[in-house]
Motif scaffolding. Structure first.
Motif, PDB file in Angstrom:
ATOM      1  N   TRP A  33      14.522   0.970  -4.762  1.00 50.30           N
ATOM      2  CA  TRP A  33      14.016   0.358  -3.532  1.00 50.30           C
ATOM      3  C   TRP A  33      12.499   0.266  -3.539  1.00 50.30           C
ATOM      4  CZ3 TRP A  33      12.598   3.774   1.007  1.00 50.30           C
ATOM      5  CH2 TRP A  33      11.986   3.023   2.003  1.00 50.30           C
ATOM      6  N   VAL A  34      11.825   1.394  -3.782  1.00 49.65           N
ATOM      7  CA  VAL A  34      10.363   1.401  -3.775  1.00 49.65           C
ATOM      8  C   VAL A  34       9.819   0.518  -4.899  1.00 49.65           C
ATOM      9  CG1 VAL A  34       8.311   2.842  -4.038  1.00 49.65           C
ATOM     10  CG2 VAL A  34      10.239   3.671  -2.689  1.00 49.65           C
ATOM     11  N   GLY A  35      10.467   0.577  -6.067  1.00 50.47           N
ATOM     12  CA  GLY A  35      10.011  -0.228  -7.191  1.00 50.47           C
ATOM     13  C   GLY A  35      10.085  -1.713  -6.899  1.00 50.47           C
ATOM     14  N   TYR A  36      11.209  -2.147  -6.334  1.00 52.56           N
ATOM     15  CA  TYR A  36      11.331  -3.570  -6.006  1.00 52.56           C
ATOM     16  C   TYR A  36      10.318  -3.984  -4.947  1.00 52.56           C
ATOM     17  CZ  TYR A  36      12.884  -7.961  -4.097  1.00 52.56           C
ATOM     18  OH  TYR A  36      12.900  -9.260  -3.647  1.00 52.56           O
ATOM     19  N   THR A  37      10.223  -3.197  -3.876  1.00 53.93           N
ATOM     20  CA  THR A  37       9.332  -3.540  -2.766  1.00 53.93           C
ATOM     21  C   THR A  37       7.891  -3.690  -3.237  1.00 53.93           C
ATOM     22  OG1 THR A  37      10.759  -2.376  -1.194  1.00 53.93           O
ATOM     23  CG2 THR A  37       8.513  -2.830  -0.492  1.00 53.93           C
ATOM     24  N   PHE A  38       7.385  -2.716  -3.957  1.00 56.92           N
ATOM     25  CA  PHE A  38       5.990  -2.763  -4.373  1.00 56.92           C
ATOM     26  C   PHE A  38       5.753  -3.742  -5.523  1.00 56.92           C
ATOM     27  CE2 PHE A  38       5.467   1.632  -2.388  1.00 56.92           C
ATOM     28  CZ  PHE A  38       4.876   1.108  -1.243  1.00 56.92           C
ATOM     29  N   SER A  39       6.809  -4.101  -6.269  1.00 62.34           N
ATOM     30  CA  SER A  39       6.633  -5.148  -7.275  1.00 62.34           C
ATOM     31  C   SER A  39       6.415  -6.504  -6.600  1.00 62.34           C
ATOM     32  CB  SER A  39       7.845  -5.208  -8.215  1.00 62.34           C
ATOM     33  OG  SER A  39       8.995  -5.709  -7.555  1.00 62.34           O
ATOM     34  N   VAL A  40       7.091  -6.743  -5.482  1.00 63.73           N
ATOM     35  CA  VAL A  40       6.856  -7.965  -4.710  1.00 63.73           C
ATOM     36  C   VAL A  40       5.444  -7.969  -4.133  1.00 63.73           C
ATOM     37  CG1 VAL A  40       7.540  -9.248  -2.631  1.00 63.73           C
ATOM     38  CG2 VAL A  40       9.288  -8.333  -4.163  1.00 63.73           C
ATOM     39  N   VAL A  41       5.007  -6.820  -3.603  1.00 65.24           N
ATOM     40  CA  VAL A  41       3.652  -6.709  -3.068  1.00 65.24           C
ATOM     41  C   VAL A  41       2.621  -6.942  -4.174  1.00 65.24           C
ATOM     42  CG1 VAL A  41       2.012  -5.176  -1.920  1.00 65.24           C
ATOM     43  CG2 VAL A  41       4.408  -5.165  -1.222  1.00 65.24           C
ATOM     44  N   ASP A  42       2.887  -6.430  -5.372  1.00 62.47           N
ATOM     45  CA  ASP A  42       1.984  -6.653  -6.499  1.00 62.47           C
ATOM     46  C   ASP A  42       1.824  -8.144  -6.808  1.00 62.47           C
ATOM     47  OD1 ASP A  42       1.109  -4.102  -7.137  1.00 62.47           O
ATOM     48  OD2 ASP A  42       2.725  -3.715  -8.559  1.00 62.47           O
ATOM     49  N   GLN A  43       2.928  -8.871  -6.798  1.00 60.88           N
ATOM     50  CA  GLN A  43       2.852 -10.307  -7.089  1.00 60.88           C
ATOM     51  C   GLN A  43       2.067 -11.043  -6.017  1.00 60.88           C
ATOM     52  OE1 GLN A  43       6.317 -12.363  -8.889  1.00 60.88           O
ATOM     53  NE2 GLN A  43       7.418 -10.443  -8.585  1.00 60.88           N
ATOM     54  N   ALA A  44       2.251 -10.648  -4.764  1.00 58.02           N
ATOM     55  CA  ALA A  44       1.468 -11.259  -3.684  1.00 58.02           C
ATOM     56  C   ALA A  44      -0.007 -10.903  -3.830  1.00 58.02           C
ATOM     57  CB  ALA A  44       2.002 -10.798  -2.326  1.00 58.02           C
ATOM     58  N   ALA A  45      -0.314  -9.664  -4.229  1.00 59.71           N
ATOM     59  CA  ALA A  45      -1.699  -9.253  -4.434  1.00 59.71           C
ATOM     60  C   ALA A  45      -2.352 -10.092  -5.529  1.00 59.71           C
ATOM     61  CB  ALA A  45      -1.755  -7.767  -4.793  1.00 59.71           C
ATOM     62  N   ASP A  46      -1.647 -10.288  -6.643  1.00 61.70           N
ATOM     63  CA  ASP A  46      -2.182 -11.107  -7.729  1.00 61.70           C
ATOM     64  C   ASP A  46      -2.457 -12.530  -7.258  1.00 61.70           C
ATOM     65  OD1 ASP A  46      -2.055  -8.988  -9.465  1.00 61.70           O
ATOM     66  OD2 ASP A  46      -0.153  -9.597 -10.376  1.00 61.70           O
ATOM     67  N   PHE A  47      -1.576 -13.057  -6.420  1.00 63.57           N
ATOM     68  CA  PHE A  47      -1.731 -14.430  -5.937  1.00 63.57           C
ATOM     69  C   PHE A  47      -3.026 -14.597  -5.136  1.00 63.57           C
ATOM     70  CE2 PHE A  47      -1.100 -18.008  -3.110  1.00 63.57           C
ATOM     71  CZ  PHE A  47      -0.456 -18.951  -3.915  1.00 63.57           C
ATOM     72  N   PHE A  48      -3.368 -13.584  -4.345  1.00 61.82           N
ATOM     73  CA  PHE A  48      -4.553 -13.662  -3.494  1.00 61.82           C
ATOM     74  C   PHE A  48      -5.779 -12.990  -4.120  1.00 61.82           C
ATOM     75  CE2 PHE A  48      -1.147 -14.287  -0.362  1.00 61.82           C
ATOM     76  CZ  PHE A  48      -1.608 -15.430   0.277  1.00 61.82           C
ATOM     77  N   GLY A  49      -5.678 -12.596  -5.371  1.00 67.07           N
ATOM     78  CA  GLY A  49      -6.826 -11.993  -6.041  1.00 67.07           C
ATOM     79  C   GLY A  49      -7.194 -10.627  -5.499  1.00 67.07           C
ATOM     80  N   VAL A  50      -6.177  -9.847  -5.129  1.00 69.95           N
ATOM     81  CA  VAL A  50      -6.370  -8.499  -4.597  1.00 69.95           C
ATOM     82  C   VAL A  50      -5.917  -7.504  -5.662  1.00 69.95           C
ATOM     83  CG1 VAL A  50      -5.727  -6.895  -2.769  1.00 69.95           C
ATOM     84  CG2 VAL A  50      -6.042  -9.319  -2.241  1.00 69.95           C
ATOM     85  N   HIS A  51      -6.657  -6.415  -5.816  1.00 68.43           N
ATOM     86  CA  HIS A  51      -6.376  -5.424  -6.858  1.00 68.43           C
ATOM     87  C   HIS A  51      -5.724  -4.188  -6.250  1.00 68.43           C
ATOM     88  CE1 HIS A  51      -6.912  -3.004 -10.474  1.00 68.43           C
ATOM     89  NE2 HIS A  51      -7.453  -2.050  -9.736  1.00 68.43           N
ATOM     90  N   ARG A  52      -4.619  -3.772  -6.836  1.00 74.32           N
ATOM     91  CA  ARG A  52      -3.970  -2.539  -6.380  1.00 74.32           C
ATOM     92  C   ARG A  52      -4.748  -1.340  -6.913  1.00 74.32           C
ATOM     93  NH1 ARG A  52       2.037  -0.733  -8.196  1.00 74.32           N
ATOM     94  NH2 ARG A  52       0.945   0.017 -10.045  1.00 74.32           N
ATOM     95  N   VAL A  53      -5.147  -0.456  -6.005  1.00 75.10           N
ATOM     96  CA  VAL A  53      -5.820   0.782  -6.404  1.00 75.10           C
ATOM     97  C   VAL A  53      -4.787   1.818  -6.825  1.00 75.10           C
ATOM     98  CG1 VAL A  53      -7.330   2.655  -5.657  1.00 75.10           C
ATOM     99  CG2 VAL A  53      -7.769   0.311  -4.875  1.00 75.10           C
ATOM    100  N   ARG A  54      -3.786   2.019  -5.973  1.00 73.33           N
ATOM    101  CA  ARG A  54      -2.727   2.979  -6.301  1.00 73.33           C
ATOM    102  C   ARG A  54      -1.593   2.864  -5.303  1.00 73.33           C
ATOM    103  NH1 ARG A  54      -6.827   6.445  -4.210  1.00 73.33           N
ATOM    104  NH2 ARG A  54      -6.305   7.304  -2.169  1.00 73.33           N
ATOM    105  N   VAL A  55      -0.454   3.405  -5.694  1.00 78.23           N
ATOM    106  CA  VAL A  55       0.673   3.638  -4.787  1.00 78.23           C
ATOM    107  C   VAL A  55       0.881   5.135  -4.730  1.00 78.23           C
ATOM    108  CG1 VAL A  55       3.152   3.373  -4.439  1.00 78.23           C
ATOM    109  CG2 VAL A  55       1.807   1.427  -5.204  1.00 78.23           C
ATOM    110  N   ALA A  56       0.847   5.691  -3.530  1.00 73.12           N
ATOM    111  CA  ALA A  56       1.058   7.125  -3.335  1.00 73.12           C
ATOM    112  C   ALA A  56       2.215   7.308  -2.367  1.00 73.12           C
ATOM    113  CB  ALA A  56      -0.205   7.795  -2.803  1.00 73.12           C
TER     114      ALA A  56
END
Length: 291
Positions: A33-56
């Protein structure tokens, strides 16, 4: 490796009701669940040029505005990009879209939840005067899980795909911590502020600082309307003015939806301030001046 950055925009997004959901999931289900959810968020971040610092745990921390992240730093409005990103991930997990890649995972979780709830109800001792409130609640939850599919069932049984989001802008210290596992991280007032904005936000809502509001509200292309300004006391900072995002005319971009295999859903998206902020009607909308 350390750099002082005078102006960045940070986002902190936390999955709501995470602790409650974890207690009903196996270790494998939780990771899926967490892996899928944050993988979608990662793709949206890449689209808008946003960098993921971390997932805690249940919290996703991201940043924009670091040196080298924009092709034209002089004209880059990273506050606008991060707010677009925040609005999009809120819409992607609010029930407006089906998530086919997660369908099997979510359906398995829903089915297992329904089976566990029915077993628990079957073995509970009967009491005079009908079922206890806890029993009635269990039956209701079981019916939601067994009769609803994928994302909608998860949302009804605990808001599994609801984010609580904070967005703040300001200076940070960024660097790489050396050691056995070198790690990039950020520190400073803005980091503290964005965490506080996320903590005091509400499920399904985006709370932003005055700096983000001022950087976005006057843009001709701004698709956002904002609720009335609200005071907030932040430890070690003082009293600040903050805003909730009220609505957006911007739907998730079609290229992003195609990459995620999600069906477009047109129409303005309105954040439910009335319910989330305690039944009030909120304040007047603040947005860009009319053309």
């Amino acid at each position: 490796i350390v750099v002082e950055v005078p102006q960045v925009t940070m986002l902190s997004a936390s999955l709501c009701n995470f602790a409650g959901m974890v207690s009903h999931l196996t270790a494998q289900e939780l990771v899926q669940w967490v892996g899928y959810t944050f993988s979608v968020v990662d793709q949206a971040a890449d689209f808008f040029g946003v960098h993921r610092v971390r997932v805690a745990g249940d919290t996703y921390l991201a940043i924009a505005g670091l040196p080298g992240m924009a092709s034209d730093p002089a004209s880059d409005n990273h506050c606008f990009r991060v707010l677009q990103f925040a609005a999009v991930i809120t819409q992607l997990f609010c029930g407006r879209y089906d998530h086919p890649d997660a369908g099997m995972i979510l359906q398995a979780i829903a089915s297992q939840s329904a089976v566990n709830q029915k077993k628990a109800h079957k073995h509970k001792p009967k009491t005079h005067g009908g079922a206890r409130p806890s029993d009635r609640q269990s039956v209701a939850s079981s019916s939601y899980s067994s009769n609803s599919g994928s994302t909608a069932a998860m949302r009804k049984t605990g808001g599994k795909f609801t984010f609580r989001i904070g967005v703040a802008a300001g200076p940070v210290t960024a660097g790489v911590l050396q050691g056995k596992c070198p790690t990039f991280d950020v520190w400073g007032r803005t980091m503290h502020l964005v965490s506080r904005l996320e903590e005091t936000s509400r499920p399904g809502l985006i709370q932003l600082s005055e700096g983000v509001f001022q950087a976005v509200v006057g843009l001709p292309e701004c698709p956002f309307l904002f609720d009335k300004p609200r005071p907030m006391v932040v430890r070690e900072i003082g009293t600040l003015t903050v805003y909730f995002l009220k609505s957006t005319e911007q739907n998730p971009p079609k290229p992003l939806l195609l990459a995620l295999s999600l069906e477009p859903n047109l129409g303005d998206y309105v954040f439910d301030l009335t319910e989330a902020l305690g039944g009030g009607k909120g304040g007047p909308a603040h947005g860009p001046p009319p053309p």
